[in-house]
Design an enzyme around this catalytic site. Structure first.
Site, PDB file in Angstrom:
ATOM      1  CE1 TYR A  33      16.858  -4.691  73.205  1.00 33.77           C
ATOM      2  CE2 TYR A  33      18.924  -3.465  73.111  1.00 33.77           C
ATOM      3  CZ  TYR A  33      17.877  -4.109  72.471  1.00 33.77           C
ATOM      4  OH  TYR A  33      17.858  -4.176  71.101  1.00 33.77           O
ATOM      5  NE  ARG A  52      20.953 -11.597  73.290  1.00 34.35           N
ATOM      6  CZ  ARG A  52      20.012 -11.533  72.343  1.00 34.35           C
ATOM      7  NH1 ARG A  52      20.331 -11.774  71.079  1.00 34.35           N
ATOM      8  NH2 ARG A  52      18.764 -11.238  72.651  1.00 34.35           N
ATOM      9  NE  ARG A 100      26.254  14.081  80.043  1.00 36.21           N
ATOM     10  CZ  ARG A 100      27.238  14.102  79.124  1.00 36.21           C
ATOM     11  NH1 ARG A 100      28.423  14.604  79.440  1.00 36.21           N
ATOM     12  NH2 ARG A 100      27.030  13.607  77.914  1.00 36.21           N
ATOM     13  CG  HIS A 102      32.806  11.126  78.774  1.00 35.72           C
ATOM     14  ND1 HIS A 102      32.428  12.427  79.016  1.00 35.72           N
ATOM     15  CD2 HIS A 102      32.355  10.834  77.518  1.00 35.72           C
ATOM     16  CE1 HIS A 102      31.800  12.915  77.963  1.00 35.72           C
ATOM     17  NE2 HIS A 102      31.739  11.967  77.031  1.00 35.72           N
ATOM     18  CE  LYS A 148      18.407  -7.729  72.724  1.00 32.85           C
ATOM     19  NZ  LYS A 148      18.292  -7.541  71.273  1.00 32.85           N
ATOM     20  CD  GLU A 181      22.657  -7.359  63.544  1.00 32.25           C
ATOM     21  OE1 GLU A 181      22.239  -8.430  64.043  1.00 32.25           O
ATOM     22  OE2 GLU A 181      23.383  -6.570  64.176  1.00 32.25           O
ATOM     23  CG  LEU A 206      22.255  -9.262  69.118  1.00 31.68           C
ATOM     24  CD1 LEU A 206      23.149  -8.650  70.189  1.00 31.68           C
ATOM     25  CD2 LEU A 206      20.829  -8.760  69.270  1.00 31.68           C
TER      26      LEU A 206
END
Length: 286
Positions: A33, A52, A100, A102, A148, A181, A206
């Site tokens: 995101y 990014r 579903r 992996h 992120k 952070e 990040l």
């Protein structure tokens, strides 16, 4: 006016927006995101945010859902349809919908959701003028926090712990007692000698877009800055401390674990950086 969201090619009422139950973001947290500040109707530091985003997607081997030019149009249109002058635009990309399993699906198209909402600039400025408190918590996240990712459960728990302690933010602390952070911010201190210090943007934090802009600004203003780790004890002895993020800009920290930082009031370095931030940050031409 109803809020509007962009969901996989369509603009829909926010109240009606939804994704499939087998979207891999919902099932696995398999996505990334970005959050970009909107100020006076323009996106702030959009080039860095998109760079990014592209890096995060590449690290997870997720194909971009749109080309950069098309994505910019969607971001601006979502902001426009929500009539946001000051606030944020949020975008999320997942690997898409698949049974579903992996393993990466071979035929799933990446999913894109974009939302935008207004924020009260005066309220945010008042919070900065008052300063915020932080607590410290042990670092317990996966090593790739440079991506992120939408997998933010440790951050959620840390932020909730801070809220219950009467603080605004939680700083993660590694095994050596050094601050990494915040739960949703980058952490900074200002030493007694006036040196601005923040941890290097390696894979332990990040690569904050606002962090990068503040470094550029400090250098242009010929302020002394060091990218190095700092301990909790050094932070407690600091003259000032502050957090940075797209949603926080530069927010002074006045207490760590209940102990005041400096004189327990927002300091001139942090407040000065906040007031001048938008002189140096990139504004889109939208």
């Amino acid at each position: 006016m109803s809020r509007i969201a962009y969901v996989n090619g369509q603009y829909v009422r926010h109240a009606d927006a939804g994704v499939h139950i087998e979207d891999r973001g919902y099932q696995f947290g398999d996505g990334v995101y970005e959050v970009c500040e909107v100020r006076d109707g323009r996106l702030i530091d959009e080039p860095r945010h998109l760079a990014r985003l592209w890096r995060s997607l590449a690290e997870l081997k997720i194909a971009p859902p749109l080309g950069e030019a098309a994505l910019k149009i969607v971001l601006r249109e979502t902001v426009r349809r929500n009539r946001v002058r000051d606030g944020i635009v949020y975008l999320q990309v997942t690997r898409g919908v698949a049974r579903r399993d992996h393993y990466f699906p071979s035929n799933a198209a990446p999913a894109l959701v974009v939302t935008s909402r207004s924020a009260d600039r005066a309220k945010a400025d008042a919070m900065a003028e008052a300063g915020v408190k932080v607590i410290t918590v042990p670092e317990n996240r996966w090593p790739r926090v440079d991506i992120k990712s939408i997998g933010l459960l440790p951050n959620v728990l840390a932020k909730q712990q801070a809220k219950e302690a009467g603080a605004r933010e939680a700083w993660f602390v590694d095994r050596e007692g050094r601050v990494t952070e915040g739960g949703s911010t980058n952490a900074w201190i200002v030493t007694a000698e006036g040196v601005i210090v923040t941890r290097p943007a390696d894979d332990g934090i990040l690569r904050g877009v606002t962090r990068a802009a503040v470094i550029d600004m400090a250098e242009q203003l010929q302020m002394r800055i060091e990218e190095r780790p700092f301990t909790v004890e050094e932070a407690r002895r600091a003259k000032e401390a502050f957090n940075t993020a797209a949603t926080a800009i530069v927010t002074p920290v006045i207490a760590i674990d209940g102990a005041p930082v400096g004189d327990g009031k927002p300091g001139p370095v942090a407040l000065g950086l906040r007031r001048r931030f938008h002189e140096f940050a990139h504004r889109s031409e939208s």
